[in-house]
Motif scaffolding. Structure first.
Motif, PDB file in Angstrom:
ATOM      1  N   LYS A 127       0.814  -1.216   0.000  1.00  0.00           N
ATOM      2  CA  LYS A 127       0.000   0.000   0.000  1.00  0.00           C
ATOM      3  C   LYS A 127       0.844   1.260   0.000  1.00  0.00           C
ATOM      4  O   LYS A 127       0.378   2.320  -0.416  1.00  0.00           O
ATOM      5  CB  LYS A 127      -0.984   0.001   1.170  1.00  0.00           C
ATOM      6  CG  LYS A 127      -0.356   0.111   2.529  1.00  0.00           C
ATOM      7  CD  LYS A 127      -1.424   0.104   3.595  1.00  0.00           C
ATOM      8  CE  LYS A 127      -0.810   0.231   4.974  1.00  0.00           C
ATOM      9  NZ  LYS A 127      -1.828   0.230   6.008  1.00  0.00           N
ATOM     10  N   SER A 128       2.089   1.176   0.402  1.00  0.00           N
ATOM     11  CA  SER A 128       2.962   2.340   0.391  1.00  0.00           C
ATOM     12  C   SER A 128       3.689   2.528  -0.942  1.00  0.00           C
ATOM     13  O   SER A 128       4.402   3.501  -1.137  1.00  0.00           O
ATOM     14  CB  SER A 128       4.003   2.213   1.509  1.00  0.00           C
ATOM     15  OG  SER A 128       4.778   1.048   1.296  1.00  0.00           O
ATOM     16  N   THR A 142       0.745   7.846  -5.554  1.00  0.00           N
ATOM     17  CA  THR A 142       0.595   6.694  -4.681  1.00  0.00           C
ATOM     18  C   THR A 142      -0.561   5.847  -5.163  1.00  0.00           C
ATOM     19  O   THR A 142      -1.454   6.321  -5.872  1.00  0.00           O
ATOM     20  CB  THR A 142       0.330   7.126  -3.216  1.00  0.00           C
ATOM     21  OG1 THR A 142      -0.901   7.830  -3.177  1.00  0.00           O
ATOM     22  CG2 THR A 142       1.459   7.978  -2.673  1.00  0.00           C
TER      23      THR A 142
END
Length: 150
Positions: A127-128, A142
């Protein structure tokens, strides 16, 4: 019983000590990259590469004992996956898309190769992870912004 700290990894290619297990026990892990293909009736393994950790490839005696050729050097899992994709396409495998877990999805070079080859893909990423959106002029964003998630 032999204490865990004095045990060596099994003398089989691809086996190596992994993250220490609870209570001081050591564990071993084996990893391979393989592209399964779903033909009309069932599945078939069409290619594979054994991942050899640096501990193996830097120990030539160990490799010779396991009959691993001297020219076989260290390659990351991403490098192995890219080579498998190239070989499958060169052999005429009718592939239109690829799926992969985050070990491969976080490798920008792997995703870029798939785009260059015209293959669609669905890959997991942490997720990062930041992704490069080539359609948007190379803008880095992102994953959460890319999909409008909060």
């Amino acid at each position: 019983m032999t204490p865990a700290s004095s045990r060596r990894a099994p003398p089989r290619p691809g086996w190596a000590s992994s993250t220490p297990a609870p209570r001081g026990r050591s564990t071993t892990a084996r990893s391979a990259c393989s592209p399964p293909t779903p033909p009309a009736r069932g599945r078939a393994l069409v290619d594979r590469e054994l991942y050899l950790p640096k501990a193996w490839t830097s120990d030539r005696e160990r490799c010779r004992a396991a009959k691993i050729p001297d020219e076989r050097g260290f390659a990351t899992k991403g490098e192995l996956a890219r080579e498998i994709v190239r070989r499958c396409l060169a052999a005429g495998l009718p592939a239109a898309w690829v799926t992969a877990d985050e070990a491969y999805g976080q490798d920008w070079n792997f995703r870029r190769l798939l785009e260059q080859l015209g293959l669609g893909y669905v890959v997991a990423v942490p997720k990062s992870q930041q992704i490069k959106c080539l359609a948007g002029g190379g803008v880095t964003q992102t994953v959460t912004r890319a999909f409008g998630l909060k």
